[in-house]
Design a protein around this motif. Structure first.
Motif, short mmCIF file in Angstrom:
data_model
loop_
_atom_site.label_atom_id
_atom_site.label_comp_id
_atom_site.label_asym_id
_atom_site.label_seq_id
_atom_site.Cartn_x
_atom_site.Cartn_y
_atom_site.Cartn_z
N ARG A 70 1.03 -1.23 0.09
CA ARG A 70 -0.02 -0.12 0.10
C ARG A 70 0.88 1.34 0.02
NH1 ARG A 70 -4.38 -0.71 4.49
NH2 ARG A 70 -2.88 0.32 5.21
N GLU A 71 1.97 1.20 0.56
CA GLU A 71 2.88 2.41 0.60
C GLU A 71 4.24 1.90 0.61
OE1 GLU A 71 4.01 5.53 3.78
OE2 GLU A 71 1.80 5.31 3.62
N LEU A 72 4.97 2.37 -0.17
CA LEU A 72 6.53 1.88 -0.38
C LEU A 72 7.12 3.02 0.46
CD1 LEU A 72 6.49 0.88 -4.18
CD2 LEU A 72 6.62 -0.38 -2.09
N PRO A 73 8.47 2.71 0.60
CA PRO A 73 9.45 3.67 1.36
C PRO A 73 9.58 4.96 0.48
CG PRO A 73 10.34 1.43 1.36
CD PRO A 73 9.16 1.30 0.27
N ALA A 74 9.76 5.86 1.19
CA ALA A 74 9.81 7.44 0.40
C ALA A 74 11.21 7.40 -0.39
CB ALA A 74 9.72 8.51 1.53
N SER A 75 12.16 6.83 0.15
CA SER A 75 13.60 6.74 -0.40
C SER A 75 13.61 5.96 -1.75
CB SER A 75 14.71 6.42 0.62
OG SER A 75 14.52 5.03 0.98
N ALA A 76 14.03 6.38 -2.72
CA ALA A 76 14.30 5.83 -4.09
C ALA A 76 15.59 4.65 -3.75
CB ALA A 76 14.86 6.65 -5.07
N GLY A 77 15.75 3.50 -4.63
CA GLY A 77 16.57 2.62 -4.18
C GLY A 77 16.28 1.30 -4.09
N ASP A 78 17.07 0.45 -3.79
CA ASP A 78 16.96 -0.82 -3.54
C ASP A 78 16.39 -1.10 -1.81
OD1 ASP A 78 17.67 -1.53 -5.90
OD2 ASP A 78 19.88 -1.88 -5.45
N HIS A 79 15.46 -2.10 -1.86
CA HIS A 79 15.05 -2.21 -0.61
C HIS A 79 14.70 -3.69 -0.45
CE1 HIS A 79 14.16 1.95 0.54
NE2 HIS A 79 13.81 2.15 -1.07
N ARG A 80 14.34 -4.24 0.72
CA ARG A 80 13.95 -5.82 0.69
C ARG A 80 12.81 -5.69 1.86
NH1 ARG A 80 17.00 -8.75 5.40
NH2 ARG A 80 17.63 -7.03 6.64
#
Length: 111
Positions: A70-80
């Motif tokens: 529903r909501e992705l982290p605000a920071s662009a880039g790679d996440h897990r």
């Protein structure tokens, strides 16, 4: 043997006689990503040993669980995203002990 059911994964609701069964479940430990409600596939009714009422079991060897982000982290880039899958394998002889595995799902947020 001829009447043996294939091994599957129990999927609740629990029959009264099988209150100790653990249904298929997913959770997201330690995440800051907002996730929606998991959508579990329907299981097929199977009467387990010692029970008079059927339990729902996924017997295809795989069960697709859909979970909307529903909501992705605000920071662009790679996440897990860590995903804990809890399950209990059952077959015509009975059910194994409940088990749980944690898998990692990498994803990228575009700028």
């Amino acid at each position: 043997s001829a009447g043996e059911r294939p091994r599957g994964c129990y999927s609740g609701p629990r029959p009264r006689e099988a209150a100790d069964l653990l249904p298929l479940a997913v959770a997201f430990p330690g995440t800051t990503t907002k996730v929606g409600t998991p959508q579990y596939p329907a299981g097929a009714p199977v009467t387990l040993p010692g029970s008079t009422m059927p339990a729902l079991v996924h017997s295809s060897g795989a069960a697709l669980v859909s979970v909307p982000l529903r909501e992705l982290p605000a920071s662009a880039g790679d996440h897990r995203l860590l995903i804990r899958v809890s399950f209990q394998a059952c077959d015509a002889r009975g059910c194994s002990a409940p088990a749980s595995v944690v898998i990692e799902a990498p994803y990228t947020v575009e700028p």
